[in-house]
Design a protein around this motif. Structure first.
Motif, PDB file in Angstrom:
ATOM      1  N   UNK A   1      -2.582  -5.133   5.256  1.00 42.53           N
ATOM      2  CA  UNK A   1      -1.957  -5.808   4.517  1.00 42.53           C
ATOM      3  C   UNK A   1      -2.020  -7.416   4.770  1.00 42.53           C
ATOM      4  N   UNK A   2      -1.802  -8.105   3.562  1.00 46.58           N
ATOM      5  CA  UNK A   2      -1.974  -9.750   3.931  1.00 46.58           C
ATOM      6  C   UNK A   2      -3.235 -10.153   3.861  1.00 46.58           C
ATOM      7  N   UNK A   3      -4.558  -9.352   3.832  1.00 50.45           N
ATOM      8  CA  UNK A   3      -5.751  -9.802   3.694  1.00 50.45           C
ATOM      9  C   UNK A   3      -6.053  -9.717   2.382  1.00 50.45           C
TER      10      UNK A   3
ATOM     11  N   UNK B   1       0.767  -1.080  -0.025  1.00 46.29           N
ATOM     12  CA  UNK B   1      -0.074   0.170  -0.180  1.00 46.29           C
ATOM     13  C   UNK B   1       0.849   1.308   0.081  1.00 46.29           C
ATOM     14  N   UNK B   2       1.108   1.993  -1.159  1.00 48.36           N
ATOM     15  CA  UNK B   2       1.698   3.169  -1.105  1.00 48.36           C
ATOM     16  C   UNK B   2       0.910   4.168  -2.108  1.00 48.36           C
ATOM     17  N   UNK B   3      -0.073   4.826  -1.361  1.00 47.65           N
ATOM     18  CA  UNK B   3      -1.139   5.611  -1.983  1.00 47.65           C
ATOM     19  C   UNK B   3      -0.352   6.448  -3.290  1.00 47.65           C
TER      20      UNK B   3
ATOM     21  N   UNK C   1      -1.246   0.352  -5.201  1.00 43.64           N
ATOM     22  CA  UNK C   1      -1.300  -0.744  -4.146  1.00 43.64           C
ATOM     23  C   UNK C   1      -0.893  -1.962  -5.069  1.00 43.64           C
ATOM     24  N   UNK C   2      -0.627  -3.135  -4.547  1.00 44.30           N
ATOM     25  CA  UNK C   2      -0.129  -4.463  -5.388  1.00 44.30           C
ATOM     26  C   UNK C   2      -1.097  -5.542  -4.823  1.00 44.30           C
TER      27      UNK C   2
ATOM     28  N   UNK D   1       0.300  -4.279 -10.104  1.00 47.21           N
ATOM     29  CA  UNK D   1       0.288  -3.014  -9.662  1.00 47.21           C
ATOM     30  C   UNK D   1      -1.004  -2.249  -9.949  1.00 47.21           C
ATOM     31  N   UNK D   2      -1.995  -1.576  -8.962  1.00 41.70           N
ATOM     32  CA  UNK D   2      -2.977  -1.084  -9.128  1.00 41.70           C
ATOM     33  C   UNK D   2      -3.042   0.353  -8.796  1.00 41.70           C
ATOM     34  N   UNK D   3      -3.557   1.326  -9.674  1.00 43.69           N
ATOM     35  CA  UNK D   3      -3.749   2.726  -8.973  1.00 43.69           C
ATOM     36  C   UNK D   3      -5.336   2.671  -8.557  1.00 43.69           C
TER      37      UNK D   3
END
Length: 197
Positions: free
Chosen positions: A41-43, A12-14, A17-18, A27-29
């Motif tokens: 994270x991990x969910x 998660x790096x706004x 996200x990956x 990789x998704x914006x």
């Protein structure tokens, strides 16, 4: 065309996200409206996606609901609105707020989004009137806010910069945030303060 992803949230790096789907990291914006709803994270998470193919890149955009994705698709049909600006619009306004602003011709509200001037706001009203649905456009993909880390302030600033705000605006918006704030809550509060200013 990739229309939906379900997998493990690994980064998660706004606003990016990956999502790991069967060992492949996509990789998704995502707009901040979707980012706020992401699980820890991990969910496991599910996103409705839109793939933009350019000569130099394939870009994947993710949304919490089909309604939000449809709003994004309507936005990128408007002249002068690319995918990044459409993402910034959906980060500053929810799909319902955008539909309301267009229906009521609220140019001030529309032009409060970075990258949207008065002329672009007028074009949005002209080209989107009657095309945006309201009511329950965003549903949660599940999860709770993730734990705060010492880097949260810089992540919040980076998210604001990625949305089109300048260094000065980002610094001013994050100055008064509580020290324990999570990234998602911090970005939400910062965007609220920027919209008022």
């Amino acid at each position: 065309m990739i229309g939906r992803l379900t997998g493990q949230l690994i980064e998660k790096l706004p606003p990016q996200i990956v999502v790991d789907v069967g060992g492949i990291g996509y990789e998704v914006d995502v707009p901040m409206s979707t980012f706020y709803l992401l699980p820890a994270l991990g969910e496991k998470t599910t996103l409705y996606t839109h793939l933009v193919v350019r000569e130099d890149a394939h870009l994947l955009f993710g949304f919490a609901s089909k309604g939000e994705r449809e709003t994004f698709r309507q936005l990128i049909k408007v002249g002068g609105i690319g995918a990044k600006i459409a993402l910034a619009i959906l980060s500053g306004l929810s799909a319902d707020e955008l539909a309301l602003a267009v229906a009521s011709e609220d140019l001030k509200r529309l032009s409060s989004v970075p990258g949207i001037g008065k002329k672009t706001a007028e074009r949005l009203v002209l080209e989107l009137r009657g095309k945006l649905a309201t009511g329950g456009a965003v549903t949660t993909p599940g999860g709770l806010p993730f734990a705060a880390t010492p880097d949260d302030k810089s992540d919040i600033v980076n998210a604001l910069l990625a949305l089109g705000y300048n260094d000065k605006e980002a610094a001013a918006a994050t100055k008064g945030l509580p020290p324990e704030v999570t990234v998602s809550d911090g970005v939400r509060l910062a965007l609220k303060s920027l919209m008022k200013g």
